[in-house]
Write an enzyme that holds these catalytic residues in place. Structure first.
Site, PDB file in Angstrom:
ATOM      1  N   LEU A 197      26.859  17.006  36.512  1.00 29.93           N
ATOM      2  CA  LEU A 197      27.183  17.412  37.822  1.00 29.93           C
ATOM      3  C   LEU A 197      26.077  18.231  38.588  1.00 29.93           C
ATOM      4  CD1 LEU A 197      29.196  16.561  40.230  1.00 29.93           C
ATOM      5  CD2 LEU A 197      30.422  18.533  39.536  1.00 29.93           C
ATOM      6  N   ASP A 214      23.272  32.672  31.693  1.00 29.49           N
ATOM      7  CA  ASP A 214      24.481  32.621  30.905  1.00 29.49           C
ATOM      8  C   ASP A 214      25.652  33.173  32.010  1.00 29.49           C
ATOM      9  OD1 ASP A 214      26.506  32.693  29.380  1.00 29.49           O
ATOM     10  OD2 ASP A 214      25.584  33.837  27.675  1.00 29.49           O
ATOM     11  N   THR A 243      32.703  22.090  28.229  1.00 26.99           N
ATOM     12  CA  THR A 243      33.415  20.951  28.259  1.00 26.99           C
ATOM     13  C   THR A 243      33.957  20.091  27.126  1.00 26.99           C
ATOM     14  OG1 THR A 243      31.168  20.127  28.795  1.00 26.99           O
ATOM     15  CG2 THR A 243      32.451  20.873  30.654  1.00 26.99           C
ATOM     16  N   ASP A 303      41.660  17.598  35.676  1.00 27.90           N
ATOM     17  CA  ASP A 303      43.060  16.742  35.530  1.00 27.90           C
ATOM     18  C   ASP A 303      43.590  17.491  34.197  1.00 27.90           C
ATOM     19  OD1 ASP A 303      40.739  15.233  34.173  1.00 27.90           O
ATOM     20  OD2 ASP A 303      42.505  14.133  33.002  1.00 27.90           O
ATOM     21  N   TYR A 324      41.281  23.592  26.088  1.00 32.55           N
ATOM     22  CA  TYR A 324      40.227  23.267  27.288  1.00 32.55           C
ATOM     23  C   TYR A 324      40.955  23.378  28.652  1.00 32.55           C
ATOM     24  CZ  TYR A 324      37.542  20.672  30.497  1.00 32.55           C
ATOM     25  OH  TYR A 324      37.096  20.214  31.734  1.00 32.55           O
TER      26      TYR A 324
HETATM   27  N1  LIG Z   1      33.131  15.371  32.402  1.00 34.33           N
HETATM   28  C1  LIG Z   1      34.175  15.114  32.550  1.00 34.33           C
HETATM   29  O1  LIG Z   1      34.916  14.046  32.295  1.00 34.33           O
HETATM   30  C2  LIG Z   1      35.153  16.055  33.435  1.00 34.33           C
HETATM   31  C3  LIG Z   1      36.235  15.811  33.770  1.00 34.33           C
HETATM   32  C4  LIG Z   1      36.906  16.397  34.757  1.00 34.33           C
HETATM   33  C5  LIG Z   1      36.415  17.602  34.887  1.00 34.33           C
HETATM   34  N2  LIG Z   1      35.302  18.046  34.539  1.00 34.33           N
HETATM   35  C6  LIG Z   1      34.701  19.548  34.960  1.00 34.33           C
HETATM   36  O2  LIG Z   1      33.622  19.119  36.061  1.00 34.33           O
HETATM   37  C7  LIG Z   1      32.489  20.157  35.776  1.00 34.33           C
HETATM   38  C8  LIG Z   1      31.191  19.570  35.427  1.00 34.33           C
HETATM   39  O3  LIG Z   1      31.405  18.785  34.321  1.00 34.33           O
HETATM   40  P1  LIG Z   1      30.025  18.127  33.833  1.00 34.33           P
HETATM   41  O4  LIG Z   1      30.374  16.841  33.225  1.00 34.33           O
HETATM   42  O5  LIG Z   1      28.977  18.273  34.609  1.00 34.33           O
HETATM   43  O6  LIG Z   1      29.856  19.145  32.331  1.00 34.33           O
HETATM   44  P2  LIG Z   1      28.410  19.212  31.389  1.00 34.33           P
HETATM   45  O7  LIG Z   1      27.639  17.956  31.333  1.00 34.33           O
HETATM   46  O8  LIG Z   1      29.229  19.544  30.084  1.00 34.33           O
HETATM   47  O9  LIG Z   1      27.832  20.552  32.000  1.00 34.33           O
HETATM   48  C9  LIG Z   1      28.256  21.636  32.052  1.00 34.33           C
HETATM   49  C10 LIG Z   1      27.001  22.506  31.919  1.00 34.33           C
HETATM   50  O10 LIG Z   1      27.396  24.004  31.876  1.00 34.33           O
HETATM   51  C11 LIG Z   1      26.579  24.741  31.218  1.00 34.33           C
HETATM   52  N3  LIG Z   1      27.128  25.916  30.333  1.00 34.33           N
HETATM   53  C12 LIG Z   1      27.829  25.801  29.453  1.00 34.33           C
HETATM   54  N4  LIG Z   1      28.261  27.470  29.178  1.00 34.33           N
HETATM   55  C13 LIG Z   1      27.493  27.974  30.090  1.00 34.33           C
HETATM   56  C14 LIG Z   1      27.341  29.290  30.135  1.00 34.33           C
HETATM   57  N5  LIG Z   1      27.719  30.361  29.564  1.00 34.33           N
HETATM   58  N6  LIG Z   1      26.573  29.857  31.190  1.00 34.33           N
HETATM   59  C15 LIG Z   1      25.829  28.794  31.788  1.00 34.33           C
HETATM   60  N7  LIG Z   1      25.874  27.406  31.779  1.00 34.33           N
HETATM   61  C16 LIG Z   1      26.725  26.918  30.591  1.00 34.33           C
HETATM   62  C17 LIG Z   1      26.168  23.718  30.061  1.00 34.33           C
HETATM   63  O11 LIG Z   1      24.968  24.045  29.543  1.00 34.33           O
HETATM   64  P3  LIG Z   1      24.558  23.700  27.897  1.00 34.33           P
HETATM   65  O12 LIG Z   1      24.565  22.201  27.893  1.00 34.33           O
HETATM   66  O13 LIG Z   1      23.162  24.375  27.671  1.00 34.33           O
HETATM   67  O14 LIG Z   1      25.627  24.344  27.170  1.00 34.33           O
HETATM   68  C18 LIG Z   1      26.010  22.394  30.720  1.00 34.33           C
HETATM   69  O15 LIG Z   1      24.779  22.300  31.402  1.00 34.33           O
HETATM   70  C19 LIG Z   1      32.816  21.174  34.749  1.00 34.33           C
HETATM   71  O16 LIG Z   1      33.845  22.083  35.425  1.00 34.33           O
HETATM   72  C20 LIG Z   1      34.052  20.037  33.938  1.00 34.33           C
HETATM   73  O17 LIG Z   1      35.024  21.075  33.505  1.00 34.33           O
HETATM   74  C21 LIG Z   1      34.417  17.156  33.839  1.00 34.33           C
END
Ligand SMILES: NC(=O)c1ccc[n+]([C@@H]2O[C@H](COP(=O)([O-])OP(=O)(O)OC[C@H]3O[C@@H](n4cnc5c(N)ncnc54)[C@H](OP(=O)(O)O)[C@@H]3O)[C@@H](O)[C@H]2O)c1
Length: 290
Positions: free
Chosen positions: A14, A38, A64, A104, A133
């Protein structure tokens, strides 16, 4: 004066979508990946907010990995709850608006809830998560609400975009490699597409909305439906077999029901969420072009 946006977690699915949008629309922003910041480092957060002076923080950073979280509880809570609470308090002190994403998974996703909320979980419904989670994300939400910060907590489900890892990209990869695949058909919801999440978020910000909102496509489908349609649109010759959740055991339990009621968001943005198949077509086109 136009707002300056700070995207945290800018290297994720995202986060990258937001940065691309801001680039394409010549909107003033700073994007910080996990290497740059971080979010569990409270001094670093304070320093960054003081030096960048954003008007809006868009927090896309999160732990995630749903299954890994079951055995990595401390780290998951540190990122999804404690760091989020600290970010919220800091933004409140500096009068910065905080946009945060949730999931969700904060709900139990039971069959009973499916019957109670046939149109999806309402935004006001209290969380009742089962896994680590989901619990960490719910408690992170609660800390934002308690902090008094001007905020938008936006819950999404089954997030799929052009960047990073997601179900559609996995299906396209496996569909090109294999003749058949088994996919669960008894977990239902509706996907949130990253481009749609960015567009609807920006409209909510335009309206100065605050509180908790939902963003997901119209309709109700299973992962099996999403896989089948992906193969069809991507013209992949791979047979998809429907299986039950019991036939695909995972470390963390998956919600049977993931649908989010988006009526409040649509009421404010005046932009319909749109049919999942249309969004899927656009996404697959984008993935093929990249
Ligand atoms: N993916 C889904 O299906 C889904 C569904 C529902 C809700 N969401 C929510 O939507 C949002 C975006 O999800 P996404 O799919 O874009 O997730 P994502 O691709 O896993 O991206 C999360 C990012 O957060 C970074 N991160 C993790 N720990 C961190 C820290 N301590 N400090 C700074 N950055 C950190 C990760 O970096 P590294 O990779 O370097 O660790 C990664 O770049 C999240 O809040 C997630 O909970 C996602």
């Amino acid at each position: 004066m136009k707002p300056h946006y700070l995207v945290i977690g800018a290297g994720g699915q995202l986060g990258r979508e937001f940065c691309t949008f801001f680039e394409q629309h010549s909107i003033s922003y700073t994007g910080l990946t996990s290497k740059d910041l971080d979010i569990t480092d409270s001094d670093a957060i304070d320093h960054i907010l003081n030096s960048i002076l954003p008007n809006v923080v868009i927090n896309c950073a999160a732990y995630t990995q749903v299954d890994k979280a079951e055995d990595d509880k401390d780290r998951c809570f540190a990122v999804n709850r404690d760091a989020v609470g600290n970010l919220a308090t800091n933004c409140a002190t500096k009068s910065i608006k905080l946009v945060h994403y949730s999931t969700d998974y904060v709900f139990s996703g039971t069959e009973e809830d499916h019957l109670t909320f046939p149109e999806g979980y309402p935004t006001k419904q209290r969380g009742n998560p089962s896994g680590v989670y989901g619990k960490s994300k719910w408690e992170g939400e609660e800390l934002i609400r308690e902090s008094g910060v001007n905020h938008l907590i936006i819950r999404v489900a089954w997030l799929c975009g052009q960047f990073g890892h997601n179900f559609v990209k996995t299906m396209m990869r496996l569909g090109a490699e294999r003749d058949e695949l088994n996919v669960v058909s008894d977990q239902v919801g509706a996907p949130s597409f990253a481009s749609q999440v960015v567009e609807q978020t920006m409209l909510l910000l335009d309206k100065d909305s605050n509180g908790t909102r939902h963003i997901a496509s119209d309709g109700e489908i299973s992962w099996f439906d999403l896989a089948k349609e992906t193969m069809k649109i991507a013209e992949l010759n791979c047979r998809v077999n429907a299986i039950r959740t019991e036939d695909y055991p995972t470390r963390a339990a998956r919600p049977r029901f993931s649908r989010l009621d988006c009526s409040q968001t649509v009421g404010e943005t005046s932009k319909p969420m749109g049919d999942w198949k249309q969004h899927l077509k656009q996404l697959i086109k984008q993935i093929k072009q990249n």
